[in-house]
Motif scaffolding. Structure first.
Motif, mmCIF file in Angstrom:
data_model
loop_
_atom_site.group_PDB
_atom_site.id
_atom_site.type_symbol
_atom_site.label_atom_id
_atom_site.label_comp_id
_atom_site.label_asym_id
_atom_site.label_seq_id
_atom_site.Cartn_x
_atom_site.Cartn_y
_atom_site.Cartn_z
ATOM 1 N N LEU A 52 -11.095 0.955 -0.258
ATOM 2 C CA LEU A 52 -10.087 1.278 0.751
ATOM 3 C C LEU A 52 -10.758 2.024 1.898
ATOM 4 O O LEU A 52 -11.386 3.063 1.685
ATOM 5 C CB LEU A 52 -8.985 2.143 0.124
ATOM 6 N N ALA A 60 -3.353 2.076 -3.240
ATOM 7 C CA ALA A 60 -4.127 0.834 -3.299
ATOM 8 C C ALA A 60 -3.919 0.080 -4.601
ATOM 9 O O ALA A 60 -4.037 -1.147 -4.651
ATOM 10 C CB ALA A 60 -5.606 1.140 -3.104
ATOM 11 N N LEU A 62 0.817 -1.208 0.000
ATOM 12 C CA LEU A 62 0.000 0.000 0.000
ATOM 13 C C LEU A 62 0.853 1.261 0.000
ATOM 14 O O LEU A 62 0.426 2.305 -0.506
ATOM 15 C CB LEU A 62 -0.936 0.001 1.219
#
Length: 263
Positions: free
Chosen positions: A178, A158, A153
């Motif tokens: 997310l 993402a 990440l």
């Protein structure tokens, strides 16, 4: 013959048409005002929802070809960021560090939309991360082997976690979601709490989770603590935490599907 006297329409019973006409005008005006209020309120809600949603590029790696398509694959990522409103969950070093993927769940929804399969990935899993390019800064993160999966990440966002999971599973992911700590708390509040069941009392000083044995309803801070707790379940590893997270998700889905929750 004398003419009959003309009657004047002075009585209330002679003015029915006029009164009905005025009443209909007031009703129409009231309905119009209500429509304006409803449409305006709906616009404000829609604008607020839109402002609360942010989009990012789905896959920011050079690993995109040859992936298998399922019916509908959604990757749910729980971020452990301590920035912004999440600053209360760490110290200064935490607030200045990059976000990591604390939770990773791959949801595959069948074509008939009747079945959902969930595959969780331990955050300590060692994997090969493909090359990723940050879409905002243009920073290129070279491919690496034997990297802890939750570090993906911090390599551009993402989209790099999506690429890493795709590389690991061979599945083409259609969407990702997310969420941070506060999103989890608010979601649990919106549905009126999520019911969980544990076979022994839990008092986890690390996450702050305190539950008696049996069934409880958690929301807000307790819901977040339930999802974050590692030492409260099983042997304290991420495997026990994954089981608790999947149980929480199943209970949440049942609550959302139950009559009256969505309304």
């Amino acid at each position: 013959m004398p003419q009959a006297p003309r009657l004047r329409s002075t009585g209330r019973h002679m003015r029915t048409t006029v009164m009905t006409s005025n009443r209909n005008k007031w009703i129409a005006l009231l309905i119009a005002c209500m429509l304006v209020i409803v449409v305006g309120f709906g616009g404000v809600v829609a604008l607020r929802m839109r402002n609360n949603l942010h989009t990012q590029e789905l896959n920011i790696s050079n690993y995109k070809d040859g992936l298998e398509n399922g019916a509908l694959d959604i990757l749910v990522i729980g971020s452990d960021t301590r920035k912004g409103n999440n600053g209360a969950y760490g110290d200064e070093d935490d607030r200045n560090s990059e976000a990591r993927a604390d939770v990773m769940m791959l949801l595959q929804i069948s074509k008939d939309r009747k079945n959902v399969s969930v595959l969780s990935f331990p955050r300590d899993l060692m994997v090969d991360v493909p090359q990723c390019t940050d879409p905002e800064t243009g920073t290129v993160y070279p491919a690496e082997e034997n990297v802890q999966i939750n570090e993906s990440l911090s390599r551009g966002g993402a989209g790099c976690t999506v690429a890493t999971i795709s590389k690991l599973t061979g599945v083409n992911i259609d969407h990702f979601m997310l969420v941070d700590f506060n999103a989890v708390k608010e979601l649990s509040k919106v549905v009126g709490g999520v019911q969980v069941c544990v076979d022994a009392p839990i008092d986890d000083e690390y996450s702050g989770l305190k539950l008696p044995a049996g069934t409880s309803t958690v929301e807000g801070e307790q819901a977040l603590a339930f999802l974050r707790s590692r030492h409260g379940f099983s042997d304290g590893s991420d495997i026990g935490r994954i089981q608790a997270q999947q149980g929480f998700l199943s209970s949440l889905l049942r609550k959302v599907k139950s009559e009256g929750t969505l309304s």
